[in-house]
Design a protein around this motif. Sequence first.
Motif, PDB file in Angstrom:
ATOM      1  N   VAL A 181     -13.129  35.364 -46.295  1.00 22.08           N
ATOM      2  CA  VAL A 181     -14.139  34.384 -45.662  1.00 22.08           C
ATOM      3  C   VAL A 181     -15.006  35.089 -44.779  1.00 22.08           C
ATOM      4  O   VAL A 181     -16.471  34.797 -44.556  1.00 22.08           O
TER       5      VAL A 181
ATOM      6  N   SER B 295      -9.904  31.180 -40.258  1.00 18.42           N
ATOM      7  CA  SER B 295     -10.742  31.704 -41.338  1.00 18.42           C
ATOM      8  C   SER B 295      -9.958  32.942 -41.799  1.00 18.42           C
ATOM      9  O   SER B 295      -9.376  33.626 -41.219  1.00 18.42           O
TER      10      SER B 295
ATOM     11  N   SER C  60     -19.020  35.874 -44.847  1.00 19.24           N
ATOM     12  CA  SER C  60     -19.973  35.330 -44.104  1.00 19.24           C
ATOM     13  C   SER C  60     -20.559  36.244 -42.959  1.00 19.24           C
ATOM     14  O   SER C  60     -21.750  36.133 -42.623  1.00 19.24           O
ATOM     15  N   HIS C  61     -19.927  37.296 -42.405  1.00 18.05           N
ATOM     16  CA  HIS C  61     -20.372  38.132 -41.524  1.00 18.05           C
ATOM     17  C   HIS C  61     -20.496  39.428 -41.968  1.00 18.05           C
ATOM     18  O   HIS C  61     -21.057  40.564 -41.108  1.00 18.05           O
TER      19      HIS C  61
END
Length: 302
Positions: free
Chosen positions: A180, A176, A184-185
Amino acid sequence: MLKNRVSYAECTARERIALVLDADSFVEWLPPSARVTSPHLAQLGVPTSFDDGVAIGRAHLDGHAVFVAAQEGAFMGGGVGEVHGAKLVGLLQRALRDRPQAVLLLAESGGVRLHEANAGLIAVSEVMRAVLDVRAAGIPVVTLIGGANGCFGGMGIVARCTDHIVMSDTGRLAMSGPEVIEASHGVEEFDARDRALVWRTTGGKHRYLTGDCDALVEDDVQAFRAAAIEAVGRPAASRPLTLQGLEQEHAALAARLQAAGTDPEALSLWARLGILEPARIPEIGAAAVRLLRPSVSAALAA
């Protein structure tokens, strides 16, 4: 010597082919004049490229017949779509028929194109299968990573499926990409704007020290050429596709995970692996980093 250095990262895909491979030896298949473009991008009104962002063909490397694919990072970040992936698969399948000395992948890709995600995902899976088929046939597949976009996503997986990976100290390799992970986190997990963090985590020096790449070179096309020649001369069985080889790979990953502990930040990991001045790693050259690998490998094996 420094005056004659040509940055691999700053070259286009075709410039890399011309400088890494033997002079005037490249014969391109499906060149831009064939105008094989992505139908999906056209339907979306997105500009296309007449080679769909990858040049494929045959050439010679130090006199040895090789097949080569070079991704163009300037077109959609080297993203893989249906046609792009099909060209890679076709190259690999032709290698099974014609049996060159090796296949070279000059990888530069952010992964699958979001514009044609499903087609791109299928294409990457087909490339992975084709790579393993070529390796199983005894033909080594060598990946060179040193472009400005790095090698991420599906192409990061493809790279790790090959026999031998050569990276520059400025190259990057991961599943990743930083953006990204952050999306996402959250930025607390990974700050994609922290360039030092990005290179410590995904850069060539870290990948070399932890065993994810086999050769570390400076950002110089001649250094990549020399490393590619050495890799092509290695026996294909040096990393055999066997159950034992897979188990050894899993054991190495387990040892690295254990070494990472609760603080997996690269600086902390390097310190735990016995590097006395880990903060200096980003500043020193590739040759100095190469000297550290034996002790790091011994620490991971302990």
